[in-house]
Design a protein around this motif. Sequence first.
Motif, mmCIF file in Angstrom:
data_model
loop_
_atom_site.group_PDB
_atom_site.id
_atom_site.type_symbol
_atom_site.label_atom_id
_atom_site.label_comp_id
_atom_site.label_asym_id
_atom_site.label_seq_id
_atom_site.Cartn_x
_atom_site.Cartn_y
_atom_site.Cartn_z
ATOM 1 N N ALA A 138 -9.477 -13.874 -7.599
ATOM 2 C CA ALA A 138 -8.511 -14.184 -6.528
ATOM 3 C C ALA A 138 -8.514 -15.657 -6.136
ATOM 4 O O ALA A 138 -7.563 -16.122 -5.494
ATOM 5 N N THR A 139 -9.557 -16.403 -6.493
ATOM 6 C CA THR A 139 -9.556 -17.844 -6.199
ATOM 7 C C THR A 139 -8.945 -18.649 -7.353
ATOM 8 O O THR A 139 -8.831 -19.867 -7.262
ATOM 9 N N GLY A 140 -8.583 -17.976 -8.442
ATOM 10 C CA GLY A 140 -8.026 -18.679 -9.606
ATOM 11 C C GLY A 140 -6.504 -18.696 -9.567
ATOM 12 O O GLY A 140 -5.872 -18.181 -8.634
ATOM 13 N N PHE A 141 -5.930 -19.246 -10.592
ATOM 14 C CA PHE A 141 -4.476 -19.450 -10.676
ATOM 15 C C PHE A 141 -3.707 -18.115 -10.615
ATOM 16 O O PHE A 141 -2.928 -17.854 -9.689
ATOM 17 N N VAL A 142 -3.951 -17.253 -11.579
ATOM 18 C CA VAL A 142 -3.187 -16.004 -11.630
ATOM 19 C C VAL A 142 -3.584 -15.090 -10.470
ATOM 20 O O VAL A 142 -2.736 -14.517 -9.787
ATOM 21 N N GLY A 143 -4.906 -14.981 -10.226
ATOM 22 C CA GLY A 143 -5.393 -14.080 -9.183
ATOM 23 C C GLY A 143 -4.854 -14.446 -7.809
ATOM 24 O O GLY A 143 -4.510 -13.570 -7.002
ATOM 25 N N GLN A 144 -4.763 -15.742 -7.537
ATOM 26 C CA GLN A 144 -4.259 -16.178 -6.230
ATOM 27 C C GLN A 144 -2.791 -15.793 -6.058
ATOM 28 O O GLN A 144 -2.372 -15.302 -5.012
ATOM 29 N N ASN A 145 -2.015 -16.027 -7.104
ATOM 30 C CA ASN A 145 -0.588 -15.649 -7.050
ATOM 31 C C ASN A 145 -0.441 -14.127 -6.904
ATOM 32 O O ASN A 145 0.423 -13.648 -6.169
ATOM 33 N N LEU A 146 -1.313 -13.399 -7.588
ATOM 34 C CA LEU A 146 -1.258 -11.938 -7.509
ATOM 35 C C LEU A 146 -1.662 -11.455 -6.120
ATOM 36 O O LEU A 146 -1.045 -10.531 -5.560
ATOM 37 N N LEU A 147 -2.680 -12.088 -5.554
ATOM 38 C CA LEU A 147 -3.121 -11.685 -4.211
ATOM 39 C C LEU A 147 -1.996 -11.900 -3.198
ATOM 40 O O LEU A 147 -1.719 -11.021 -2.374
ATOM 41 N N LEU A 148 -1.335 -13.050 -3.272
ATOM 42 C CA LEU A 148 -0.246 -13.331 -2.316
ATOM 43 C C LEU A 148 0.881 -12.304 -2.474
ATOM 44 O O LEU A 148 1.417 -11.797 -1.484
ATOM 45 N N ALA A 149 1.202 -11.958 -3.721
ATOM 46 C CA ALA A 149 2.277 -10.987 -3.964
ATOM 47 C C ALA A 149 1.849 -9.586 -3.514
ATOM 48 O O ALA A 149 2.656 -8.839 -2.949
ATOM 49 N N ALA A 150 0.589 -9.227 -3.758
ATOM 50 C CA ALA A 150 0.111 -7.888 -3.366
ATOM 51 C C ALA A 150 0.081 -7.765 -1.847
ATOM 52 O O ALA A 150 0.466 -6.733 -1.286
ATOM 53 N N LEU A 151 -0.360 -8.832 -1.168
ATOM 54 C CA LEU A 151 -0.368 -8.811 0.307
ATOM 55 C C LEU A 151 1.061 -8.695 0.834
ATOM 56 O O LEU A 151 1.355 -7.895 1.726
ATOM 57 N N ALA A 152 1.968 -9.485 0.248
ATOM 58 C CA ALA A 152 3.354 -9.486 0.722
ATOM 59 C C ALA A 152 4.026 -8.141 0.466
ATOM 60 O O ALA A 152 4.909 -7.727 1.222
ATOM 61 N N SER A 153 3.608 -7.429 -0.586
ATOM 62 C CA SER A 153 4.256 -6.147 -0.918
ATOM 63 C C SER A 153 3.943 -5.076 0.124
ATOM 64 O O SER A 153 4.715 -4.137 0.293
ATOM 65 N N GLY A 154 2.801 -5.210 0.808
ATOM 66 C CA GLY A 154 2.411 -4.226 1.815
ATOM 67 C C GLY A 154 2.103 -2.854 1.228
ATOM 68 O O GLY A 154 1.969 -1.873 1.954
ATOM 69 N N ARG A 155 1.941 -2.770 -0.082
ATOM 70 C CA ARG A 155 1.764 -1.454 -0.722
ATOM 71 C C ARG A 155 0.316 -1.013 -0.772
ATOM 72 O O ARG A 155 0.033 0.147 -1.059
ATOM 73 N N PHE A 156 -0.617 -1.943 -0.533
ATOM 74 C CA PHE A 156 -2.026 -1.579 -0.679
ATOM 75 C C PHE A 156 -2.691 -1.518 0.703
ATOM 76 O O PHE A 156 -2.596 -2.466 1.486
ATOM 77 N N THR A 157 -3.359 -0.426 0.979
ATOM 78 C CA THR A 157 -4.023 -0.286 2.277
ATOM 79 C C THR A 157 -5.241 -1.205 2.332
ATOM 80 O O THR A 157 -5.624 -1.698 3.381
ATOM 81 N N GLU A 158 -5.856 -1.403 1.161
ATOM 82 C CA GLU A 158 -6.995 -2.327 1.103
ATOM 83 C C GLU A 158 -6.956 -3.098 -0.215
ATOM 84 O O GLU A 158 -6.655 -2.524 -1.272
ATOM 85 N N ILE A 159 -7.262 -4.405 -0.128
ATOM 86 C CA ILE A 159 -7.368 -5.222 -1.348
ATOM 87 C C ILE A 159 -8.774 -5.827 -1.346
ATOM 88 O O ILE A 159 -9.138 -6.572 -0.440
ATOM 89 N N LEU A 160 -9.519 -5.459 -2.348
ATOM 90 C CA LEU A 160 -10.921 -5.864 -2.446
ATOM 91 C C LEU A 160 -11.034 -7.020 -3.425
ATOM 92 O O LEU A 160 -10.587 -6.884 -4.575
ATOM 93 N N THR A 161 -11.583 -8.152 -2.996
ATOM 94 C CA THR A 161 -11.632 -9.314 -3.888
ATOM 95 C C THR A 161 -13.075 -9.816 -4.051
ATOM 96 O O THR A 161 -13.572 -10.570 -3.210
#
Length: 326
Positions: free
Chosen positions: A8-31
């Motif tokens: 999640a601190t890397g290039f792809v992971g960071q972009n994915l984390l922002l998109a996953a948070l914005a989607s609101g689809r996950f009750t919990e995101i573990l990084t």
Amino acid sequence: MKLLLTGATGFVGQNLLLAALASGRFTEILTPVRDPEKLTRQLAFEGVNPGPALRVTAWQDPVPGDVTHAVHCAGSLFARDRATCFRVNVDDTLRLLAPLPAAARVLVLSSQSAGGPTPPGREARTAADLDTPLTWYGESKLAMEQRLAAERPDAMVWRPPMILGPRDRATLPLFQMAAGPLRIKPGLRPKAYSWIAVDDLVRAILHAIQNPKSKIENPMGVAAPEPITDTELIATAAAVMGARGRTLALPHPVIRLVSAVVDAVPPLREGTPSLTRDRAREIFPERWVLDASVFREHFAVGPFAGLSETLAATHAWYVRAGQLPG
Ligand SMILES: NC(=O)c1ccc[n+]([C@@H]2O[C@H](COP(=O)([O-])OP(=O)(O)OC[C@H]3O[C@@H](n4cnc5c(N)ncnc54)[C@H](OP(=O)(O)O)[C@@H]3O)[C@@H](O)[C@H]2O)c1
């Protein structure tokens, strides 16, 4: 839905984390990360307050058994030695994924490097071609795929080519060089590359892990429809900055000499890890194009971004981050 997201601190992971948070689809995101402070700083820079959905853990913490979805983006791209490459890309991958329940939907990022360049005389590397990795990185990604096939056969394994977009640290040298009067290009002839914009990749990953029919080809090549050349990449980076320089093609023997010097001088190794003798082996082939037709047929979400808009967004992010002048 509980998502495990590594890197999640890397290039792809960071972009994915922002998109996953914005989607609101996950009750919990573990990084699980090596440096939780780094992640906190990155989210603050993006102006994102993750709220209670985000749970940051230490890299070596045990992974809980109730994860429903997992995307493994952590990886060592420029390790100093072969053993580190294999420890991070193979052993850590299996350690992280082993505790996940069989029902969890797991997607692992491998790399085009696991397969190697396009076989001579061909337009594109296909899934039927023999794997011929050239570097420790490529070998470790291939070993990871083989261990996953045996120990976690349900995992979707994707092989992206060059990924471009905001929040990448690896393309900063490209922009710095393209801004100047003289741009260096390895090899006297243009080299062709598959590529994908990070936003397109992230959208496809989120679609695939939530879609029940998602393991069609494994490992699967993942790329935008149109390959690019290195000359085009440099010229487009220059164009988005309004820079006007000249491109100088350096013969391969010069690159070999430079990589030997880089290997011998530790500060150069740190500054230009893509130019070590091991990594430079990927510079010499003239074609790194892969067949990603299965990916595009089944996983593309919306139209693919073009090179110019992708590099413009990347440049704008570097400017916002203070890494390039505005
Ligand atoms: N970028 C590309 O063009 C490209 C192309 C094909 C495939 N891929 C694959 O896509 C995935 C994501 O790449 P990326 O560009 O996002 O890479 P990246 O920016 O270098 O990020 C790598 C991530 O892995 C973590 N990591 C590295 N070494 C680690 C270690 N020893 N222990 C624990 N964590 C470690 C990093 O943590 P720190 O922040 O703590 O360093 C970071 O979060 C990787 O698996 C890569 O092989 C990337």
